[in-house]
Scaffold this motif. Structure first.
Motif, PDB file in Angstrom:
ATOM      1  N   GLU A 143      40.862  44.842  41.131  1.00 11.55           N
ATOM      2  CA  GLU A 143      40.559  44.995  39.705  1.00 11.55           C
ATOM      3  C   GLU A 143      41.101  43.819  38.904  1.00 11.55           C
ATOM      4  O   GLU A 143      40.438  43.317  37.989  1.00 11.55           O
ATOM      5  CB  GLU A 143      41.164  46.295  39.181  1.00 11.55           C
ATOM      6  N   GLN A 144      42.298  43.393  39.232  1.00  7.93           N
ATOM      7  CA  GLN A 144      42.908  42.308  38.465  1.00  7.93           C
ATOM      8  C   GLN A 144      42.180  40.990  38.693  1.00  7.93           C
ATOM      9  O   GLN A 144      41.951  40.223  37.748  1.00  7.93           O
ATOM     10  CB  GLN A 144      44.394  42.204  38.825  1.00  7.93           C
ATOM     11  N   VAL A 145      41.799  40.703  39.935  1.00  8.85           N
ATOM     12  CA  VAL A 145      41.044  39.481  40.206  1.00  8.85           C
ATOM     13  C   VAL A 145      39.708  39.516  39.465  1.00  8.85           C
ATOM     14  O   VAL A 145      39.301  38.504  38.864  1.00  8.85           O
ATOM     15  CB  VAL A 145      40.821  39.305  41.718  1.00  8.85           C
ATOM     16  N   GLU A 146      39.030  40.643  39.486  1.00  7.36           N
ATOM     17  CA  GLU A 146      37.753  40.738  38.773  1.00  7.36           C
ATOM     18  C   GLU A 146      37.935  40.564  37.270  1.00  7.36           C
ATOM     19  O   GLU A 146      37.116  39.917  36.603  1.00  7.36           O
ATOM     20  CB  GLU A 146      37.086  42.076  39.080  1.00  7.36           C
ATOM     21  N   ALA A 147      39.012  41.124  36.721  1.00 10.95           N
ATOM     22  CA  ALA A 147      39.267  40.974  35.290  1.00 10.95           C
ATOM     23  C   ALA A 147      39.510  39.507  34.934  1.00 10.95           C
ATOM     24  O   ALA A 147      39.049  39.018  33.897  1.00 10.95           O
ATOM     25  CB  ALA A 147      40.467  41.826  34.881  1.00 10.95           C
TER      26      ALA A 147
END
Length: 390
Positions: free
Chosen positions: A343-347
């Motif tokens: 999720e953090q990489v995508e954000a």
């Protein structure tokens, strides 16, 4: 027959996507990965074995190449020692490199540069301790006047509430010379791609009441004493400017040796950095003192993570240089769940940042297939913007 095959394939794809969702695999990340993206990793000598033998370095870097990382940040100044043979350290406090057996008879940084470049990765040594030092260290024992203090004379700062540290005074001329010499020797002696400083290239706001700093302040303020309140805005600004002047000298002398050497900065979020550590990296980026910024956003909560990367000051920094986000892969006893990392990489990608860097190598764990899912194909490092500095 064709229809049956298509229906079979569609069913298989649906099953695969369902499994991916159950396992929290990065479906979107694998669909269209960026061709240019910082994919960095910090390599430490704490809770990790990767730096402690030539064999570990070679196998670790080959693994990172397979996982499509492109930038290495190995610690080289940690715990009051250099993790490579340093003439500056030897001349300053008599210990050439970290005495830990894993470094004996080796030049870890030299090995890292050779093998990292062989694997197609940039090598940017990380001067992790910056102006911080262990309270009981050869450096402090031999140069006690280098240490800054609080207003009450206390020199100790407890890291994590348990580890006694001290901080070197950025106003002390000999401290300035030591830091400049330490950083420039790495650029002069090794084919490094850059150098990295982090949140320790500053001092906690309560400090700065040592005699050298006080006398310099008085000389510039008609004999007036520094404010008693450590958070007085003018006193904070004056001490922050002292650190900025040291940073400017570092950059000037590093660039004189190698104009293409990347000055990488990995601080805490801007307001915290300034308010708590007198580190004004916001002005550094605007003055061209940084080529690469990686903001540490180590959060186990997605809402809090997005709050930090959506801050206007971090978004604005992208106008001046490549800005990436530091993500916590885990700590020794608290590994970050892979679904949160995804999720953090995508954000980060959704907001157009230059890439990510993970803290730290050992907490990648036995998750190679999952990290390979984040980086399924190679990517180039973002190019620094060499606009000069003022």
């Amino acid at each position: 027959m064709v229809f049956s095959r298509l229906r079979w394939f569609s069913g298989l794809l649906a099953i695969g996507m369902a499994i991916a969702l159950l396992l929290h695999l990065p479906i979107a990340a694998t669909a269209n990965p960026p061709m240019t993206e910082l994919r960095g990793i910090w390599l430490t000598n704490i809770d990790s074995e990767v730096l402690f033998s030539s064999r570990n370095v070679v196998s670790g870097l080959r693994r990172l190449r397979y996982l499509n990382f492109n930038t290495l940040y190995p610690t080289v100044w940690n715990g009051g020692y250099t993790q490579y043979p340093s003439p500056t350290a030897l001349a300053t406090f008599g210990i050439e490199q970290d005495p830990y057996p894993g470094f004996a008879g080796r030049d870890m940084l030299g090995e890292m540069v050779v093998e990292g470049h062989r694997q197609g990765m940039a090598v940017i040594p990380w001067f992790e301790f910056g102006l911080m030092a262990p309270a009981q260290s050869e450096l402090v024992e031999q140069h006690p006047d280098w240490v800054t203090q609080k207003r009450d004379g206390d020199q100790i700062w407890m890291e994590g509430g348990v580890i006694p540290r001290v901080w070197l005074s950025p106003s002390h001329p000999e401290v300035q010379d030591f830091m400049v010499n330490l950083l420039t020797e790495a650029v002069r002696r090794y084919r490094v791609d850059g150098i990295q400083l982090d949140d320790h290239f500053g001092i906690p706001v309560a400090f700065g009441y040592d005699p050298i700093t006080i006398n310099k302040y008085k000389a510039e303020h008609n004999g007036a004493e520094p404010p008693e309140d450590a958070r007085d805005p003018d006193w904070v600004r004056w001490r922050a400017n002292e650190i900025t002047q040291l940073m400017r000298r570092v950059v000037t002398e590093v660039k004189a040796i190698n104009p293409d050497c990347v000055i990488s900065m990995s601080p805490n979020p801007r307001k915290f950095s300034y308010d708590e550590y007198l580190q004004d990296w916001g002005s550094w980026e605007r003055r061209g003192l940084i080529d690469e910024l990686i903001v540490q956003v180590y959060r186990y909560n997605m809402e809090r993570f997005e709050f930090e990367i959506d801050r206007a000051d971090v978004q604005t920094a992208k106008e001046f240089l490549p800005v990436s986000i530091g993500i916590l892969a885990g700590l020794r006893n608290n590994i970050t769940d892979m679904s949160l990392i995804n999720e953090q990489v995508e954000a980060v990608r959704d907001r157009g940042y230059a890439g990510v860097a993970f803290f730290f190598y050992e907490t990648l764990g036995n998750r190679d297939s999952l990290f390979r899912g984040l980086f399924p194909t190679p990517a180039r490092r973002p190019e620094p913007r060499n606009l000069g500095f003022d």
